[in-house]
Design a protein around this motif. Structure first.
Motif, PDB file in Angstrom:
ATOM      1  N   ASP A  21       0.757  -1.249  -0.084  1.00 26.46           N
ATOM      2  CA  ASP A  21      -0.047  -0.010   0.081  1.00 26.46           C
ATOM      3  C   ASP A  21       0.868   1.118  -0.147  1.00 26.46           C
ATOM      4  O   ASP A  21       0.220   2.177   0.331  1.00 26.46           O
ATOM      5  CB  ASP A  21      -1.058  -0.098   1.047  1.00 26.46           C
ATOM      6  CG  ASP A  21      -2.240  -1.151   1.049  1.00 26.46           C
ATOM      7  OD1 ASP A  21      -2.395  -1.322  -0.023  1.00 26.46           O
ATOM      8  OD2 ASP A  21      -2.663  -1.597   1.951  1.00 26.46           O
ATOM      9  N   THR A  22       2.096   1.287  -0.436  1.00 27.60           N
ATOM     10  CA  THR A  22       2.687   2.453  -0.716  1.00 27.60           C
ATOM     11  C   THR A  22       3.584   2.331  -1.947  1.00 27.60           C
ATOM     12  O   THR A  22       3.754   1.141  -2.506  1.00 27.60           O
ATOM     13  CB  THR A  22       4.049   2.501   0.510  1.00 27.60           C
ATOM     14  OG1 THR A  22       5.005   1.347   0.314  1.00 27.60           O
ATOM     15  CG2 THR A  22       3.518   2.594   1.912  1.00 27.60           C
TER      16      THR A  22
ATOM     17  N   THR B 258       0.426   6.571  -0.556  1.00 23.76           N
ATOM     18  CA  THR B 258      -0.087   5.546   0.325  1.00 23.76           C
ATOM     19  C   THR B 258      -1.437   5.335  -0.204  1.00 23.76           C
ATOM     20  O   THR B 258      -2.079   6.251  -0.973  1.00 23.76           O
ATOM     21  CB  THR B 258      -0.115   5.956   1.700  1.00 23.76           C
ATOM     22  OG1 THR B 258      -0.865   7.064   2.075  1.00 23.76           O
ATOM     23  CG2 THR B 258       1.263   6.118   2.429  1.00 23.76           C
TER      24      THR B 258
ATOM     25  N   TRP C 187      -5.292   5.667  -3.769  1.00 23.00           N
ATOM     26  CA  TRP C 187      -3.946   6.455  -3.774  1.00 23.00           C
ATOM     27  C   TRP C 187      -4.038   7.854  -3.327  1.00 23.00           C
ATOM     28  O   TRP C 187      -4.807   8.386  -4.033  1.00 23.00           O
ATOM     29  CB  TRP C 187      -3.172   5.876  -5.035  1.00 23.00           C
ATOM     30  CG  TRP C 187      -3.015   4.344  -5.093  1.00 23.00           C
ATOM     31  CD1 TRP C 187      -3.509   3.671  -6.027  1.00 23.00           C
ATOM     32  CD2 TRP C 187      -1.831   3.862  -4.359  1.00 23.00           C
ATOM     33  NE1 TRP C 187      -2.966   2.393  -5.812  1.00 23.00           N
ATOM     34  CE2 TRP C 187      -1.844   2.408  -5.019  1.00 23.00           C
ATOM     35  CE3 TRP C 187      -0.933   4.129  -3.559  1.00 23.00           C
ATOM     36  CZ2 TRP C 187      -0.911   1.485  -4.754  1.00 23.00           C
ATOM     37  CZ3 TRP C 187       0.022   2.939  -3.250  1.00 23.00           C
ATOM     38  CH2 TRP C 187      -0.207   1.905  -3.588  1.00 23.00           C
TER      39      TRP C 187
END
Length: 172
Positions: A104-105, A141, A147
């Motif tokens: 998730d980054t 993130t 996003w």
């Protein structure tokens, strides 16, 4: 699968179990960067703000904007709104996007070009122009809203024109 290899080059992304998800994420990251540029150039500050998390790490030090710092996204957008108000116009372009995604980054790097113009009579008889080339790095993130940008760095590599243009604030 061979067609996917021809389209994407090398080992086909679609051959990987998460290939489609990765392509969708990369597309979303590029779209956010492009949407941000479009929002600034059209002075759509609500759209620009929507691309950011509430706080981000901002580094525009290569343009003389002071050292990197954590800032509120609302403050960044307010500053851009002042900088681009009135008859000042801009054009921002990006290309050669490269995405690194880890869960998730993500980090998206791009080459960029920005053109800023003031109308004739603001800094002289002719329109004043300033251009800058460089590299953008956006850190993202992914949350429930998708996003969002949590880091924004621009590293200037070349510039040309009247350096007073970006610093000039016009009346609204």
């Amino acid at each position: 699968m061979a067609a996917a290899a021809l389209i994407f080059g090398g080992p086909a992304v679609a051959l990987q179990p998460d290939g489609l998800a990765r392509l969708l994420d990369e597309s979303a990251l590029r779209h956010i960067a492009d949407r941000l540029d479009h929002a600034v150039d059209t002075k759509d500050w609500a759209l620009a703000r929507a691309q950011f998390a509430d706080r981000l790490r901002l580094d525009m030090s290569s343009l003389g904007a002071g050292p990197a710092a954590e800032v509120a996204a609302n403050d960044l957008i307010a500053g851009w709104r002042r900088a681009f108000q009135g008859a000042k116009t801009s054009l921002h372009l990006r290309t050669n996007h490269l995405a690194r995604i880890d869960g998730d980054t993500a980090v998206l790097t791009s080459h960029g070009y920005a053109w800023n113009r003031l109308p004739a009579g603001m800094l002289g008889a002719e329109p004043a122009l300033w251009e800058v080339w460089g590299t953008y790095e956006h850190r993202f993130t992914r949350g429930t809203a998708g996003w969002q940008i949590v880091g924004f760095t621009f590293t200037a590599t070349h510039e040309r024109g009247d350096r007073r243009v970006p610093a000039t604030v016009l009346p609204e």
